[in-house]
Write an enzyme that holds these catalytic residues in place. Structure first.
Site, PDB file in Angstrom:
ATOM      1  N   HIS A  16      40.831  41.709  62.049  1.00  0.00           N
ATOM      2  CA  HIS A  16      39.824  42.625  62.602  1.00  0.00           C
ATOM      3  C   HIS A  16      39.160  43.360  61.449  1.00  0.00           C
ATOM      4  CE1 HIS A  16      38.809  45.781  65.939  1.00  0.00           C
ATOM      5  NE2 HIS A  16      37.812  45.646  65.067  1.00  0.00           N
ATOM      6  N   HIS A  18      34.938  43.741  60.001  1.00  0.00           N
ATOM      7  CA  HIS A  18      33.515  43.380  60.146  1.00  0.00           C
ATOM      8  C   HIS A  18      32.911  43.238  58.757  1.00  0.00           C
ATOM      9  CE1 HIS A  18      33.472  44.561  64.486  1.00  0.00           C
ATOM     10  NE2 HIS A  18      34.487  45.292  64.064  1.00  0.00           N
ATOM     11  N   HIS A 200      36.423  43.110  71.548  1.00  0.00           N
ATOM     12  CA  HIS A 200      36.660  44.534  71.321  1.00  0.00           C
ATOM     13  C   HIS A 200      36.734  45.206  72.692  1.00  0.00           C
ATOM     14  CE1 HIS A 200      35.522  44.020  67.137  1.00  0.00           C
ATOM     15  NE2 HIS A 200      35.563  45.309  66.910  1.00  0.00           N
ATOM     16  N   GLU A 203      38.983  50.502  73.065  1.00  0.00           N
ATOM     17  CA  GLU A 203      38.831  51.492  71.987  1.00  0.00           C
ATOM     18  C   GLU A 203      38.320  52.772  72.626  1.00  0.00           C
ATOM     19  OE1 GLU A 203      35.819  50.279  69.199  1.00  0.00           O
ATOM     20  OE2 GLU A 203      36.454  51.663  67.618  1.00  0.00           O
ATOM     21  N   ASP A 282      39.189  47.199  60.185  1.00  0.00           N
ATOM     22  CA  ASP A 282      37.942  47.349  60.960  1.00  0.00           C
ATOM     23  C   ASP A 282      36.712  47.386  60.038  1.00  0.00           C
ATOM     24  OD1 ASP A 282      36.551  47.437  63.327  1.00  0.00           O
ATOM     25  OD2 ASP A 282      37.108  49.487  63.861  1.00  0.00           O
ATOM     26  N   ASP A 283      36.389  48.548  59.478  1.00  0.00           N
ATOM     27  CA  ASP A 283      35.172  48.728  58.662  1.00  0.00           C
ATOM     28  C   ASP A 283      35.538  49.476  57.379  1.00  0.00           C
ATOM     29  OD1 ASP A 283      32.938  47.834  60.584  1.00  0.00           O
ATOM     30  OD2 ASP A 283      34.130  49.212  61.794  1.00  0.00           O
TER      31      ASP A 283
HETATM   32  N1  ADE Z   1      31.392  47.357  65.114  1.00  0.00           N
HETATM   33  C1  ADE Z   1      31.924  47.638  63.927  1.00  0.00           C
HETATM   34  N2  ADE Z   1      33.045  48.353  64.080  1.00  0.00           N
HETATM   35  C2  ADE Z   1      33.225  48.522  65.407  1.00  0.00           C
HETATM   36  C3  ADE Z   1      34.209  49.149  66.201  1.00  0.00           C
HETATM   37  N3  ADE Z   1      35.243  49.805  65.657  1.00  0.00           N
HETATM   38  N4  ADE Z   1      34.065  49.121  67.531  1.00  0.00           N
HETATM   39  C4  ADE Z   1      33.032  48.512  68.090  1.00  0.00           C
HETATM   40  N5  ADE Z   1      32.094  47.887  67.386  1.00  0.00           N
HETATM   41  C5  ADE Z   1      32.187  47.888  66.055  1.00  0.00           C
HETATM   42 ZN    ZN Z   2      35.912  46.325  65.142  1.00  0.00          ZN
END
Ligand code: ADE
Ligand code: ZN
Length: 341
Positions: A16, A18, A200, A203, A282-283
């Protein structure tokens, strides 16, 4: 106490992450200047504080907009892997979310070819292996998702350069006002073409939406899924079915504001309930994270020992979409570090 250097070296699978969310701040500044994108601040890091998932998405979309052509995709993909190499990454299934770029006139074939080019260069340099997952952006709606699924299948049929690296689809972006079932057609196209599926969910939404991803969309993994524990029966069922959850604890603090601190996160409760809960960033570049920190901070917050962290790394292998031979090889790499000869 776990030796932090040993934990950094522990071979890790990440499911996970991006690619746009790995973009270095310096790269964002350069690409924005090259492509005529106005950034509201000189140093983008000033933008990286979020009050909610939807607040974060405003910044994520800005970052995405800096990627204008095939060379940009290649650069971001290359840097995403090189930056993770010091933290023990050995295999990643990386999301890319092309809806915004397609709407701006880019071609999916070019995007995939650019990503492949950058990933191939990084693989050669680091030995890390990477596959891709095309995420539909829920904000663009089910029609755009279906178009992307159709186009991806078309590229698969024509063996378009790099498309063999795209092994699955998923969806991401806002959960508010988006019913999973409305994306059924796009996921069905992917399923019929033999692509893997993830989603996803949970969350920022409840367990019913998570169940719909599996039962209606045919998702084989859930990204985040942190609300699952609100439904004990569903939790027991998904634990039994070994449905993987790609959990991103630090992201859930910094992006979704779902918990006041890491110690309050449900990650240990998910694992104790028998769920196949894996650990991911994640990011990372938009949240000041890396995979090594993710492992270290989780070990510290939950009092995990070395064997717990090795078990988490092995669960990443179990949850990935490689074949059994490749999974066995990855397990071997984890065990070789876990129990040195
Ligand atoms: N796009 C990038 N990160 C995300 C996240 N945590 N939740 C939903 N979309 C995303
Ligand atoms: Zn994500």
């Amino acid at each position: 106490m776990i030796d932090p250097q040993a934990l950094e070296r522990l071979p890790k699978v990440e499911l996970h992450c991006h690619v746009e969310g790995t973009m270095r701040a310096a790269t964002l500044v350069e690409l924005a200047a090259k492509n005529g994108l106005h950034l509201p601040v000189a140093d983008p890091v000033e933008l990286y504080e979020y009050d909610s998932l939807d607040g974060f998405l405003q910044i994520f979309w800005l970052v995405q907009s800096a990627i204008a052509d095939r060379a940009d995709w290649a650069r971001v993909a290359y840097e995403s892997v090189v930056d993770a190499a010091p933290h023990g990454l050995v295999y990643r299934e990386t999301f890319f979310t092309p809806a915004r770029h397609l709407a701006a006139g880019q071609d999916l074939a070019d995007i995939v070819a650019g990503l492949d080019e950058g990933l191939a260069a990084a693989e050669a340099e680091t030995g890390i292996r990477v596959n891709l997952v095309l995420d539909f952006d829920r904000d663009f709606g089910p029609g755009a998702a279906l178009e992307q699924a159709d186009r991806l299948v078309e590229l698969k049929r024509s063996s378009s350069p790099g498309v063999e690296r795209v092994i699955g689809v998923g969806y991401d972006s806002t959960e508010i006002g988006r019913e999973p079932a409305t994306f059924v057609d796009a996921f069905a196209v992917a399923r019929h073409a033999g692509l893997r599926r993830t989603a996803h969910q949970g969350e920022n939404s409840g367990p019913d939406a998570i169940a719909a991803c599996v039962d209606v969309l045919g998702a084989q993994r859930i990204d985040h899924g942190i609300s699952i524990l609100e439904d004990p029966d569903l939790t027991a069922r998904f634990a039994d079915e070994r449905i993987p959850f790609t959990v991103c604890p630090n992201s859930n603090i910094r992006i979704a504001n779902a918990y006041p601190s890491l110690a309050d996160h449900v990650f240990p409760a998910m694992r104790e309930a028998g769920l196949l809960a894996t650990l991911n960033t994640d990011d990372p570049a938009l949240t000041d994270l890396d995979l090594g920190y993710e492992y270290r901070s989780v070990a510290e917050a939950f009092g995990y020992g070395w064997d717990d962290m090795v078990a988490i790394a092995l669960d990443g292998v179990e949850a990935c979409w490689l074949d059994e031979v490749d999974k066995a090889a990855l397990r071997q790499r984890v065990r070789a570090v876990a129990v040195p000869a």
